[in-house]
Design an enzyme around this catalytic site. Sequence first.
Site, PDB file in Angstrom:
ATOM      1  N   GLU A   1      -0.609  -8.841  -1.586  1.00 17.76           N
ATOM      2  CA  GLU A   1      -1.310  -8.307  -0.396  1.00 17.76           C
ATOM      3  C   GLU A   1      -2.452  -7.383  -0.839  1.00 17.76           C
ATOM      4  OE1 GLU A   1       0.046  -5.359   2.772  1.00 17.76           O
ATOM      5  OE2 GLU A   1       0.918  -7.192   3.555  1.00 17.76           O
TER       6      GLU A   1
ATOM      7  N   HIS B   1      11.912   4.263  13.814  1.00 18.88           N
ATOM      8  CA  HIS B   1      11.904   4.534  12.377  1.00 18.88           C
ATOM      9  C   HIS B   1      12.903   5.664  12.107  1.00 18.88           C
ATOM     10  CE1 HIS B   1      10.278   5.850   8.502  1.00 18.88           C
ATOM     11  NE2 HIS B   1       9.508   4.775   8.467  1.00 18.88           N
TER      12      HIS B   1
ATOM     13  N   GLU C   1      -2.582   4.934   2.764  1.00 18.13           N
ATOM     14  CA  GLU C   1      -2.494   3.541   2.308  1.00 18.13           C
ATOM     15  C   GLU C   1      -3.831   2.965   1.842  1.00 18.13           C
ATOM     16  OE1 GLU C   1      -1.128   4.700   5.140  1.00 18.13           O
ATOM     17  OE2 GLU C   1       1.023   4.382   4.912  1.00 18.13           O
TER      18      GLU C   1
ATOM     19  N   ARG D   1       1.830   8.025   9.321  1.00 22.20           N
ATOM     20  CA  ARG D   1       1.572   9.446   9.054  1.00 22.20           C
ATOM     21  C   ARG D   1       0.458  10.005   9.921  1.00 22.20           C
ATOM     22  NH1 ARG D   1       4.542   9.202   4.589  1.00 22.20           N
ATOM     23  NH2 ARG D   1       5.169  11.161   3.636  1.00 22.20           N
TER      24      ARG D   1
ATOM     25  N   HIS E   1       5.174   4.757  13.530  1.00 21.03           N
ATOM     26  CA  HIS E   1       5.671   5.588  12.431  1.00 21.03           C
ATOM     27  C   HIS E   1       4.579   6.177  11.540  1.00 21.03           C
ATOM     28  CE1 HIS E   1       4.901   1.859  10.215  1.00 21.03           C
ATOM     29  NE2 HIS E   1       4.774   2.630   9.157  1.00 21.03           N
TER      30      HIS E   1
ATOM     31  N   ASP F   1       0.798  -1.231   0.000  1.00 20.52           N
ATOM     32  CA  ASP F   1       0.000   0.000   0.000  1.00 20.52           C
ATOM     33  C   ASP F   1       0.822   1.268   0.000  1.00 20.52           C
ATOM     34  OD1 ASP F   1       1.142  -0.067   2.486  1.00 20.52           O
ATOM     35  OD2 ASP F   1      -0.703  -0.557   3.556  1.00 20.52           O
TER      36      ASP F   1
END
Length: 380
Positions: free
Chosen positions: A123, A241, A137, A210, A208, A101
């Site tokens: 996926e 991250h 995503e 967004r 991590h 994604d």
Amino acid sequence: MAKPHRIKVMPIFGTRPEAIKMAPVVHALSADENFELIITVTAQHREMLDQFLRFFEMQPRYDLNIMREGQTLADITSRAVEGIDKVLKDEKPDLVLVQGDTTTAFVGALVAYYHKIPCGHIEAGLRTGDKFAPFPEEINRKLIGAIADLHFAPTLRAKQNLLREGVPERSIFVTGNTVVDALLWTLQRLPEPNRTNEGQRMILVTAHRRENWGEPMERICKALRRIADKFPDVQIIFPMHKNPVVREVAYRVMGDHDRIKLCEPPDYFEFVRLMRDAYLIVTDSGGVQEEAPTLGKPVLVLREKTERPEAVEAGVVKVIGTDEEKIIAEVSRLLSDEGAYRAMQRPVNPYGDGKAALRIKQAILHFFGKAERPPDFAPQ
Ligand code: UD1
Ligand code: UDP
């Protein structure tokens, strides 16, 4: 005698999770003489991609090296479009493969479509139904779903999501998730548990996303600090991250705590070892939600919604959001209530059996008229 035509497959990926989940497919196809593989990486991630290219011994033919500090979605998209366009024009593969994604995956599918090259989506079919969660995503997946010619759905649920959107059934293959292939491969090679911290309970944390940048990340870090203060036998390990946005908050809120270890993102051996040896995992990661159930580790998910409901329904993953008091309450419960902890501690495998890459290989051969359709994955 003339050599048989080899199917020219171009896997395109750019971030850590794509590298991990693409690796089993790369190895399955490389080992089969029906295929010629041309690995193309955008390097939307740089260090975190290189770590996994090395770990899984994958050699890119093309490296677009697009990452910049503080990159926006538009930055990644435009640089990836330009780079992938040129590579596809030069190489003209028979099939492009994208995974998951990310913006790299979306752009890989989009530019394949511009060149009228078939695209396989690994996926496929995960959905929350909320276009801003996870962001971006959910929409990346839907757009790839509208473009792809082959949909490798990890679960029956994912297949049903695709059918509801009008994707033709014959183009959907339920394969299991390749992350389980990668995890089982790695587990077999792991040394015994590290016994040095006996008497301590380790909580493994990653964050991590967004949608968690800014305020939610502040709340997560404050909650973790208060948990460490409240439970003297708890050690928190937070492999950070590489994103400076995530690191700044983590260092400022938790950096001086003697039982909170903020560290560099480890390679897959070390990270799998940490998951295996953890008492509990607290994360906003997609991949970790899929791996932890195989390891029998309870997971608390730092999101409002998940596109991976199977392990939640099995009772081993719980979605708790990012409210500070809620995080403390949910973690405290699992640390204090033996029954609640045990109920979440069962190994289950809704996401795969370690054979997803072989099913994907057979589905590709089937698409090119060289094999039977593979049987669908069904969890035991
Ligand atoms: C990306 C994906 C997300 C996936 C995540 C996996 C998109 C829009 N997001 O999010 O779906 O869950 O990867 O980790 O595709 N950075 C480095 N070195 C690295 C990697 C990142 O310095 O090796 C820093 C850079 O400053 C970069 C920033 O992290 O600008 C953010 O990277 P980006 O790929 O834009 O977003 P992620 O949050 O990593
Ligand atoms: N991972 C890792 N080291 C880390 C954090 C994660 O190897 O420090 C692995 C993890 O096991 C999983 C994948 O990276 O396979 C998940 O990546 P990430 O959380 O960055 O992305 P997401 O899955 O949320 O897209």
